[in-house]
Design a protein around this motif. Sequence first.
Motif, PDB file in Angstrom:
ATOM      1  N   SER A   1       0.811  -1.216   0.000  1.00  0.00           N
ATOM      2  CA  SER A   1       0.000   0.000   0.000  1.00  0.00           C
ATOM      3  C   SER A   1       0.844   1.266   0.000  1.00  0.00           C
ATOM      4  N   ARG A   2       2.108   1.140   0.447  1.00  0.00           N
ATOM      5  CA  ARG A   2       3.019   2.298   0.437  1.00  0.00           C
ATOM      6  C   ARG A   2       4.456   1.788   0.413  1.00  0.00           C
ATOM      7  N   ASN A   3       5.366   2.646  -0.010  1.00  0.00           N
ATOM      8  CA  ASN A   3       6.790   2.324   0.010  1.00  0.00           C
ATOM      9  C   ASN A   3       7.308   2.551   1.420  1.00  0.00           C
ATOM     10  N   ALA A   4       7.940   1.533   1.991  1.00  0.00           N
ATOM     11  CA  ALA A   4       8.422   1.664   3.366  1.00  0.00           C
ATOM     12  C   ALA A   4       9.400   0.556   3.705  1.00  0.00           C
ATOM     13  N   ILE A   5      10.229   0.832   4.715  1.00  0.00           N
ATOM     14  CA  ILE A   5      11.041  -0.205   5.340  1.00  0.00           C
ATOM     15  C   ILE A   5      10.191  -0.767   6.463  1.00  0.00           C
ATOM     16  N   CYS A   6       9.937  -2.068   6.420  1.00  0.00           N
ATOM     17  CA  CYS A   6       9.004  -2.707   7.354  1.00  0.00           C
ATOM     18  C   CYS A   6       9.691  -3.421   8.508  1.00  0.00           C
TER      19      CYS A   6
ATOM     20  N   ALA B   1      17.950   4.606  -2.693  1.00  0.00           N
ATOM     21  CA  ALA B   1      18.756   5.805  -2.943  1.00  0.00           C
ATOM     22  C   ALA B   1      18.219   6.988  -2.136  1.00  0.00           C
ATOM     23  N   LYS B   2      16.913   7.143  -2.128  1.00  0.00           N
ATOM     24  CA  LYS B   2      16.302   8.239  -1.366  1.00  0.00           C
ATOM     25  C   LYS B   2      16.523   8.032   0.131  1.00  0.00           C
ATOM     26  N   THR B   3      16.371   6.796   0.601  1.00  0.00           N
ATOM     27  CA  THR B   3      16.509   6.493   2.026  1.00  0.00           C
ATOM     28  C   THR B   3      17.908   6.789   2.550  1.00  0.00           C
TER      29      THR B   3
ATOM     30  N   VAL C   1      20.118  -8.649  -3.386  1.00  0.00           N
ATOM     31  CA  VAL C   1      21.272  -7.976  -2.801  1.00  0.00           C
ATOM     32  C   VAL C   1      21.550  -6.758  -3.677  1.00  0.00           C
ATOM     33  N   PHE C   2      21.610  -5.600  -3.031  1.00  0.00           N
ATOM     34  CA  PHE C   2      21.922  -4.356  -3.722  1.00  0.00           C
ATOM     35  C   PHE C   2      23.293  -3.884  -3.270  1.00  0.00           C
ATOM     36  N   LEU C   3      24.036  -3.289  -4.190  1.00  0.00           N
ATOM     37  CA  LEU C   3      25.337  -2.707  -3.881  1.00  0.00           C
ATOM     38  C   LEU C   3      25.185  -1.197  -3.900  1.00  0.00           C
ATOM     39  N   ILE C   4      25.520  -0.572  -2.775  1.00  0.00           N
ATOM     40  CA  ILE C   4      25.480   0.888  -2.670  1.00  0.00           C
ATOM     41  C   ILE C   4      26.910   1.377  -2.577  1.00  0.00           C
ATOM     42  N   THR C   5      27.297   2.234  -3.510  1.00  0.00           N
ATOM     43  CA  THR C   5      28.643   2.804  -3.497  1.00  0.00           C
ATOM     44  C   THR C   5      28.567   4.268  -3.080  1.00  0.00           C
ATOM     45  N   GLY C   6      29.677   4.767  -2.590  1.00  0.00           N
ATOM     46  CA  GLY C   6      29.732   6.170  -2.190  1.00  0.00           C
ATOM     47  C   GLY C   6      29.291   6.423  -0.767  1.00  0.00           C
ATOM     48  N   ARG C   7      28.940   5.381  -0.043  1.00  0.00           N
ATOM     49  CA  ARG C   7      28.536   5.485   1.361  1.00  0.00           C
ATOM     50  C   ARG C   7      29.244   4.390   2.150  1.00  0.00           C
ATOM     51  N   THR C   8      29.583   4.706   3.397  1.00  0.00           N
ATOM     52  CA  THR C   8      30.202   3.706   4.267  1.00  0.00           C
ATOM     53  C   THR C   8      29.110   2.917   4.983  1.00  0.00           C
ATOM     54  N   LEU C   9      29.507   1.808   5.564  1.00  0.00           N
ATOM     55  CA  LEU C   9      28.584   0.979   6.338  1.00  0.00           C
ATOM     56  C   LEU C   9      27.946   1.793   7.465  1.00  0.00           C
ATOM     57  N   GLU C  10      28.738   2.592   8.142  1.00  0.00           N
ATOM     58  CA  GLU C  10      28.238   3.397   9.259  1.00  0.00           C
ATOM     59  C   GLU C  10      27.226   4.442   8.783  1.00  0.00           C
ATOM     60  N   GLU C  11      27.475   5.054   7.620  1.00  0.00           N
ATOM     61  CA  GLU C  11      26.542   6.047   7.089  1.00  0.00           C
ATOM     62  C   GLU C  11      25.199   5.405   6.753  1.00  0.00           C
ATOM     63  N   ILE C  12      25.245   4.272   6.096  1.00  0.00           N
ATOM     64  CA  ILE C  12      24.005   3.593   5.729  1.00  0.00           C
ATOM     65  C   ILE C  12      23.254   3.140   6.977  1.00  0.00           C
TER      66      ILE C  12
ATOM     67  N   GLY D   1      23.354   4.549   9.793  1.00  0.00           N
ATOM     68  CA  GLY D   1      22.823   5.774  10.397  1.00  0.00           C
ATOM     69  C   GLY D   1      21.505   6.222   9.781  1.00  0.00           C
ATOM     70  N   TYR D   2      21.302   5.925   8.508  1.00  0.00           N
ATOM     71  CA  TYR D   2      20.035   6.262   7.862  1.00  0.00           C
ATOM     72  C   TYR D   2      18.941   5.220   8.148  1.00  0.00           C
ATOM     73  N   ILE D   3      19.304   3.949   8.203  1.00  0.00           N
ATOM     74  CA  ILE D   3      18.306   2.874   8.296  1.00  0.00           C
ATOM     75  C   ILE D   3      17.907   2.573   9.740  1.00  0.00           C
ATOM     76  N   GLU D   4      18.846   2.560  10.672  1.00  0.00           N
ATOM     77  CA  GLU D   4      18.536   2.177  12.049  1.00  0.00           C
ATOM     78  C   GLU D   4      17.427   3.028  12.687  1.00  0.00           C
ATOM     79  N   PRO D   5      17.421   4.359  12.523  1.00  0.00           N
ATOM     80  CA  PRO D   5      16.321   5.138  13.105  1.00  0.00           C
ATOM     81  C   PRO D   5      14.942   4.743  12.560  1.00  0.00           C
ATOM     82  N   ILE D   6      14.891   4.348  11.289  1.00  0.00           N
ATOM     83  CA  ILE D   6      13.635   3.913  10.685  1.00  0.00           C
ATOM     84  C   ILE D   6      13.197   2.598  11.317  1.00  0.00           C
ATOM     85  N   LEU D   7      14.138   1.690  11.552  1.00  0.00           N
ATOM     86  CA  LEU D   7      13.806   0.406  12.158  1.00  0.00           C
ATOM     87  C   LEU D   7      13.340   0.560  13.601  1.00  0.00           C
TER      88      LEU D   7
END
Length: 100
Positions: free
Chosen positions: A23-28, A57-59, A79-90, A92-98
Motif C-alpha cells: 500500500s506504500r513504500n516503506a522499510i518494514c 537511494a532516497k533512504t 542484494v543491492f550494492l550501494i557505493t559512495g557510502r560507508t557501512l556506518e553512514e548507511i 545511520g540512515y536505516i537504524e532510526p527507521i527500524l
Amino acid sequence: MPYLTAQEVDSVFVRVYVQPRASRNAICGIHDGSLKVAITTPPVDGKANQAVIKFLAKTVATPKRDVALYSGKTSRRKVFLITGRTLEEIRGYIEPILKS
C-alpha cells in the motif's frame, strides 16, 4: 547488522526482502536476516527492482546511479550494492527507521 555487509571502503551490500504491490513504500523491519522493503510497484518487467533502487537511494541520500542490483533479479530476496557510502553512514540512515 546481518543485512549490511561492507564490501570496500565506500561500498556496502544490502540484503533486501521485497514485498511488491504494497500500500506504500516503506522499510518494514527485518525479515529472515534481510531488510524488508515494501514497494507499491508490481513485479513486472523489472519495475519493482527499479522502484527499490529509487527507494533505497532516497533512504540513504545517495544518487540512484550509486545503487545497483547485485543479485536476485527475479527473486524477492535481493542484494543491492550501494557505493559512495560507508557501512556506518548507511546504518545511520536505516537504524532510526527500524527503531520507529
